[in-house]
Design an enzyme around this catalytic site. Structure first.
Site, mmCIF file in Angstrom:
data_model
loop_
_atom_site.group_PDB
_atom_site.id
_atom_site.type_symbol
_atom_site.label_atom_id
_atom_site.label_comp_id
_atom_site.label_asym_id
_atom_site.label_seq_id
_atom_site.Cartn_x
_atom_site.Cartn_y
_atom_site.Cartn_z
ATOM 1 N N CYS A 58 -1.483 29.689 69.969
ATOM 2 C CA CYS A 58 -1.190 31.111 69.859
ATOM 3 C C CYS A 58 -0.258 31.524 70.983
ATOM 4 O O CYS A 58 -0.468 31.182 72.135
ATOM 5 C CB CYS A 58 -2.432 31.994 69.891
ATOM 6 S SG CYS A 58 -3.575 31.708 68.555
ATOM 7 N N ARG B 208 4.010 27.567 69.792
ATOM 8 C CA ARG B 208 2.588 27.505 70.150
ATOM 9 C C ARG B 208 1.680 27.666 68.931
ATOM 10 O O ARG B 208 0.487 27.385 68.999
ATOM 11 C CB ARG B 208 2.263 28.596 71.174
ATOM 12 C CG ARG B 208 3.018 28.460 72.465
ATOM 13 C CD ARG B 208 2.633 29.568 73.404
ATOM 14 N NE ARG B 208 1.291 29.374 73.907
ATOM 15 C CZ ARG B 208 0.992 28.745 75.030
ATOM 16 N NH1 ARG B 208 1.946 28.255 75.780
ATOM 17 N NH2 ARG B 208 -0.247 28.608 75.403
ATOM 18 N N TRP C 232 -2.120 30.277 65.792
ATOM 19 C CA TRP C 232 -2.583 28.968 65.305
ATOM 20 C C TRP C 232 -4.042 29.195 64.930
ATOM 21 O O TRP C 232 -4.890 29.409 65.793
ATOM 22 C CB TRP C 232 -2.444 27.921 66.409
ATOM 23 C CG TRP C 232 -2.784 26.538 65.934
ATOM 24 C CD1 TRP C 232 -1.954 25.675 65.281
ATOM 25 C CD2 TRP C 232 -4.035 25.857 66.077
ATOM 26 N NE1 TRP C 232 -2.620 24.500 65.005
ATOM 27 C CE2 TRP C 232 -3.892 24.575 65.478
ATOM 28 C CE3 TRP C 232 -5.262 26.188 66.644
ATOM 29 C CZ2 TRP C 232 -4.921 23.643 65.443
ATOM 30 C CZ3 TRP C 232 -6.301 25.262 66.600
ATOM 31 C CH2 TRP C 232 -6.117 24.004 66.008
ATOM 32 N N ASN D 130 -5.673 34.818 72.256
ATOM 33 C CA ASN D 130 -5.519 33.366 72.155
ATOM 34 C C ASN D 130 -6.805 32.755 72.683
ATOM 35 O O ASN D 130 -7.256 33.136 73.762
ATOM 36 C CB ASN D 130 -4.325 32.921 73.014
ATOM 37 C CG ASN D 130 -4.252 31.412 73.175
ATOM 38 O OD1 ASN D 130 -4.768 30.663 72.346
ATOM 39 N ND2 ASN D 130 -3.618 30.975 74.247
ATOM 40 N N GLY D 131 -7.388 31.825 71.942
ATOM 41 C CA GLY D 131 -8.623 31.179 72.411
ATOM 42 C C GLY D 131 -9.715 31.314 71.370
ATOM 43 O O GLY D 131 -9.447 31.588 70.194
ATOM 44 N N GLU E 142 2.398 5.270 70.635
ATOM 45 C CA GLU E 142 3.214 6.483 70.656
ATOM 46 C C GLU E 142 4.176 6.517 69.467
ATOM 47 O O GLU E 142 4.385 7.571 68.856
ATOM 48 C CB GLU E 142 3.969 6.565 72.006
ATOM 49 C CG GLU E 142 4.993 7.681 72.133
ATOM 50 C CD GLU E 142 4.434 9.090 72.039
ATOM 51 O OE1 GLU E 142 3.225 9.256 71.847
ATOM 52 O OE2 GLU E 142 5.239 10.041 72.121
ATOM 53 N N LYS F 122 4.161 9.568 66.727
ATOM 54 C CA LYS F 122 5.339 10.381 66.423
ATOM 55 C C LYS F 122 5.590 10.409 64.914
ATOM 56 O O LYS F 122 5.890 11.454 64.346
ATOM 57 C CB LYS F 122 6.581 9.826 67.144
ATOM 58 C CG LYS F 122 6.632 10.120 68.624
ATOM 59 C CD LYS F 122 7.053 11.537 68.904
ATOM 60 C CE LYS F 122 6.328 12.309 69.943
ATOM 61 N NZ LYS F 122 5.078 12.157 70.478
ATOM 62 N N GLU G 178 2.856 12.522 63.068
ATOM 63 C CA GLU G 178 2.853 13.979 63.245
ATOM 64 C C GLU G 178 4.112 14.631 62.698
ATOM 65 O O GLU G 178 4.078 15.798 62.306
ATOM 66 C CB GLU G 178 2.614 14.371 64.714
ATOM 67 C CG GLU G 178 3.703 14.000 65.676
ATOM 68 C CD GLU G 178 3.391 14.414 67.105
ATOM 69 O OE1 GLU G 178 2.706 15.424 67.313
ATOM 70 O OE2 GLU G 178 3.861 13.723 68.026
ATOM 71 N N HIS H 7 -7.315 -10.022 64.261
ATOM 72 C CA HIS H 7 -8.744 -9.706 64.249
ATOM 73 C C HIS H 7 -9.072 -8.654 63.187
ATOM 74 O O HIS H 7 -10.139 -8.061 63.217
ATOM 75 C CB HIS H 7 -9.188 -9.235 65.634
ATOM 76 C CG HIS H 7 -8.996 -10.292 66.688
ATOM 77 N ND1 HIS H 7 -9.794 -11.405 66.783
ATOM 78 C CD2 HIS H 7 -8.049 -10.430 67.647
ATOM 79 C CE1 HIS H 7 -9.376 -12.171 67.771
ATOM 80 N NE2 HIS H 7 -8.306 -11.608 68.307
ATOM 81 N N LYS I 74 1.920 23.471 69.854
ATOM 82 C CA LYS I 74 2.116 22.973 71.208
ATOM 83 C C LYS I 74 0.984 23.541 72.042
ATOM 84 O O LYS I 74 0.555 24.654 71.810
ATOM 85 C CB LYS I 74 3.460 23.526 71.711
ATOM 86 C CG LYS I 74 3.988 22.860 72.951
ATOM 87 C CD LYS I 74 4.788 21.655 72.585
ATOM 88 C CE LYS I 74 5.378 20.986 73.799
ATOM 89 N NZ LYS I 74 5.628 19.554 73.539
HETATM 90 C C1 F6R Z 1 2.260 14.614 70.558
HETATM 91 C C2 F6R Z 1 1.912 15.643 71.530
HETATM 92 C C3 F6R Z 1 0.484 15.790 71.898
HETATM 93 C C4 F6R Z 1 0.345 16.169 73.387
HETATM 94 C C5 F6R Z 1 -1.122 16.466 73.717
HETATM 95 C C6 F6R Z 1 -1.307 16.801 75.186
HETATM 96 O O1 F6R Z 1 3.633 14.580 70.333
HETATM 97 O O2 F6R Z 1 2.742 16.386 71.979
HETATM 98 O O3 F6R Z 1 -0.248 14.646 71.591
HETATM 99 O O4 F6R Z 1 0.831 15.122 74.166
HETATM 100 O O5 F6R Z 1 -1.565 17.530 72.933
HETATM 101 O O6 F6R Z 1 -0.595 17.941 75.528
HETATM 102 P P1 F6R Z 1 -0.329 18.296 77.045
HETATM 103 O O7 F6R Z 1 0.557 17.224 77.603
HETATM 104 O O8 F6R Z 1 0.325 19.640 77.029
HETATM 105 O O9 F6R Z 1 -1.665 18.304 77.734
#
Ligand code: F6R
Length: 625
Positions: A2, A31, A79, A105-106, A494, A498, A501, A517, A620
């Site tokens: 949010c 966000r 969100w 937010n929260g 990673e 990527k 997501e 395994h 984010k």
């Molecule tokens: C994936 C991604 C997330 C963040 C995770 C931690 O691309 O961005 O997996 O890495 O949510 O976020 P931060 O670094 O803000 O604690």
């Protein structure tokens, strides 16, 4: 999660407040993008507009039905947690008498009890959110106190209501009888103040107001802030005045623009060489000795640590996984890596000789905030590796090592990952120097090698055409696998994250040796398998072992794509496609080998027509547990 924006200015008729808030929401949409809404305190009361869906739906609605001007405005991009993404559940939420508009937010954890209590008194709710109860409580508090509106009354009501709330929240409220006033509060969720000239701002982060001012104030836990055009007042929940910490933002609005790239993610991938270089800058002297001035942990404590636990989530946890290999190798101290949400609940063994390293781009990830608090309660020292000044995690840690990646707007983390890995190397080298595990000339050699890495990253970023072509070829693959050993293993994880997501493709990363395994059963003819190939110059037959694993999947019909060092000819016998990366020392290889995987995921998502910057269901900065 949010995005929240608030504005207080002098002019009761002007549309400026709404403009500022909408611009802020556009910058904060990363966000959360389930719905958006605004409220303005006008001469005649409170006017709101809100819509489910992207911000563009709200702006279209505002074009059809413009809101009147006003001297205070708030805006929200959501969100969803409690209640789906509908118009009714979008914020702001207005009290039944129309006097109060609130954004949040929260999560209000005791909202069900509060809602039941209000329901007994006859309250009717228009949404399924946890937020709406707070709007009711605020309006009731003001009317019980008998003083309608006004900055003082609104702040007092906010303090009283916050005392009743459990959970995490950033709240912003405006009142029909308080033109030019916005009151905010925060607990476990982010809120920063922007100090303008004749107007002031509030935001979930500084990007909300970065085009207006770089002067900001950090707010602490359980603090209430009142902004008007000319004043900013901060108190604790008992009403005692608090001195908030001022700071200056060290990046400008251009950094939060796309700058000609189709996606923020594309721009952020291109910024990676700079992000790494800036993170390394000023952290070693001309002789190559480490100088981490911000390590405010007593050297005697660091010399005595007998265990490091890296705690993080998602991509940041993969950076921690890379750190484990480097720090254990350089410092000979055991390193564990834990997902923040598992850490607290597994009752980890923490002592005053444990160093906990909390890695976070946003500095607001709630699972990590809780992990940091838990570690400190157990007497361990906590070092934050963070990209966001003034955020909760570095504020609550014993020391902070900032990455200098600049704002990361795309939801999928790229440049933050590289700068986190670089910061972990700095930490490892610093500890090795301090504890005498490496000789000064060894530290200096590694520092020099690290300083060369940004150029190597640039080479990979510039050579994206082949990866782009591969992405077009593999766009319809239902499954993609990623294999790596040693530091290539977190890179594989990673790469898979990527792709999942961004492109919504089933993808899995494996330790290459683990394949036989079980996971090798997934390999069938045509399935693409990326193999992160270590340098042939490395130790321990790592290279040969990974090539054997590549051969195993290729023998079963997999389309094998190797990410391999320039000049590694042995790989040609075991791969259908080879993506070349420059040679760098083995431990530093993740900084270059991950880049083609980032580009691959972005290009597949683009080819599928998906929104790369705002993938579905994500946001984010995950500020709920
Ligand atoms: C994936 C991604 C997330 C963040 C995770 C931690 O691309 O961005 O997996 O890495 O949510 O976020 P931060 O670094 O803000 O604690």
């Amino acid at each position: 999660m949010c995005g929240i924006v608030g504005y207080a200015g002098p002019d009761r008729e002007s549309s400026r407040g709404l403009e500022v808030v909408l611009e802020g929401l556009a910058r904060l949409e990363y966000r959360g993008y389930d719905s958006a809404g605004v409220a303005v305190v006008t001469g005649g009361g409170i006017a709101t507009q809100k819509r489910a869906g992207r911000l563009s739906r709200l702006t279209s609605a505002l074009q059809e039905r413009p809101l009147p001007g006003g001297s205070a405005a708030v805006g929200h991009t959501r969100w969803a947690t409690h209640g789906g993404p509908t118009d009714a559940n979008a914020h702001p939420h207005v009290s039944p008498d129309g006097s109060v508009a609130l954004i949040h937010n929260g999560i209000i954890e005791n909202y069900a009890a509060l809602r039941a209590e209000l329901g007994e008194g006859g309250a009717v709710f228009l949404s399924e959110t946890d937020t709406e109860v707070v709007a009711h409580l605020l309006a009731a508090e003001i009317s019980t106190a008998g003083s309608r509106g006004g900055a003082q009354a609104l702040a007092a009501a906010m303090r009283a209501v916050c005392q009743r709330l459990e959970g995490s929240f950033t709240l912003l409220v405006v009142h029909a009888d308080a033109p030019g006033v916005v009151v905010g509060a925060r607990r476990n969720s982010p809120l920063v103040v922007g100090l303008g000239d004749g107007e002031n701002y509030l935001g979930s982060d500084v990007s909300a107001f970065i085009s207006r001012t770089k002067r900001a104030l950090e707010l602490g836990q359980d603090q209430v802030v009142t902004i008007t055009a000319d004043e900013v007042g901060v108190t604790d929940l008992d009403g005692a005045a608090v001195d908030a910490t001022p700071y200056t933002v060290d990046w400008d609005a251009d950094a939060a623009e796309k700058g000609g790239f189709p996606w923020f993610m594309a721009k952020e991938i291109h910024e990676q060489p700079r992000a790494v270089a800036d993170t390394l800058l000023g952290r070693s002297d001309a002789s190559g000795a480490m100088t981490l001035d911000e390590m405010h942990v007593d050297p005697s404590v660091l010399r005595a640590i007998d265990k490091i636990i890296v705690v993080a989530c998602g991509t940041a946890a993969f950076a921690g996984h890379v750190a484990k290999y480097a720090i254990e190798h350089w410092c000979r101290v055991p390193v564990e890596v834990d997902l923040a949400h598992e850490f607290r609940y597994r009752d980890p063994v923490l002592t005053h000789r444990t160093l906990v390293v909390a890695i976070s781009q946003s500095g607001e990830t709630m699972d990590l905030v809780m992990a940091v608090r838990h570690a400190r309660e157990q007497g361990s020292k906590v070092l934050a590796i963070c990209n966001t000044r003034g955020s909760t995690i570095p504020r609550e840690s014993d020391a902070a090592l900032y990455t200098h990646a600049g704002p990361e707007i795309a939801v999928a983390s790229t440049k933050a990952f590289l700068s986190q890995v670089a910061a972990c190397y700095l930490l490892g080298l610093y500890l090795a120097q301090l504890r005498g595990n490496l000789f000064p000339d060894e530290v200096a050699t590694l520092v020099a090698q690290l300083r060369d890495v940004p150029d190597a990253v640039q080479t990979v970023v510039d050579a994206a055409d082949e990866v782009r072509e591969l992405a077009r070829e593999l766009v319809d693959s239902p499954t993609v696998l990623f294999l790596g050993r040693h530091v290539g293993y977190p890179v594989a994880l990673e790469g898979a994250l990527k792709l999942k997501e961004l492109a919504y493709i089933h993808a899995e990363g494996f330790a290459a040796g683990e394949l036989k395994h079980g996971p090798i059963a997934l390999v069938e003819p045509g399935v693409p398998v990326f193999v992160i190939v270590p340098s042939p110059r490395g130790r321990d037959q790592l290279h040969a072992k990974v090539l054997s694993n590549a051969a195993e999947v290729r023998a079963r019909g997999a389309r094998t794509i190797a990410i391999a060092e320039v000049g590694d000819d042995a790989v040609l016998d075991h791969a259908d496609v080879v993506i070349r990366v420059p040679a760098v020392p083995t431990l530093m290889a993740p900084l270059v080998t991950v880049v083609p995987l980032q580009i691959f995921a972005m290009e597949v998502a683009t080819a599928k027509g998906y929104d790369v910057d705002q993938p579905r269901n994500l946001a984010k900065s995950v500020t709920v547990e």
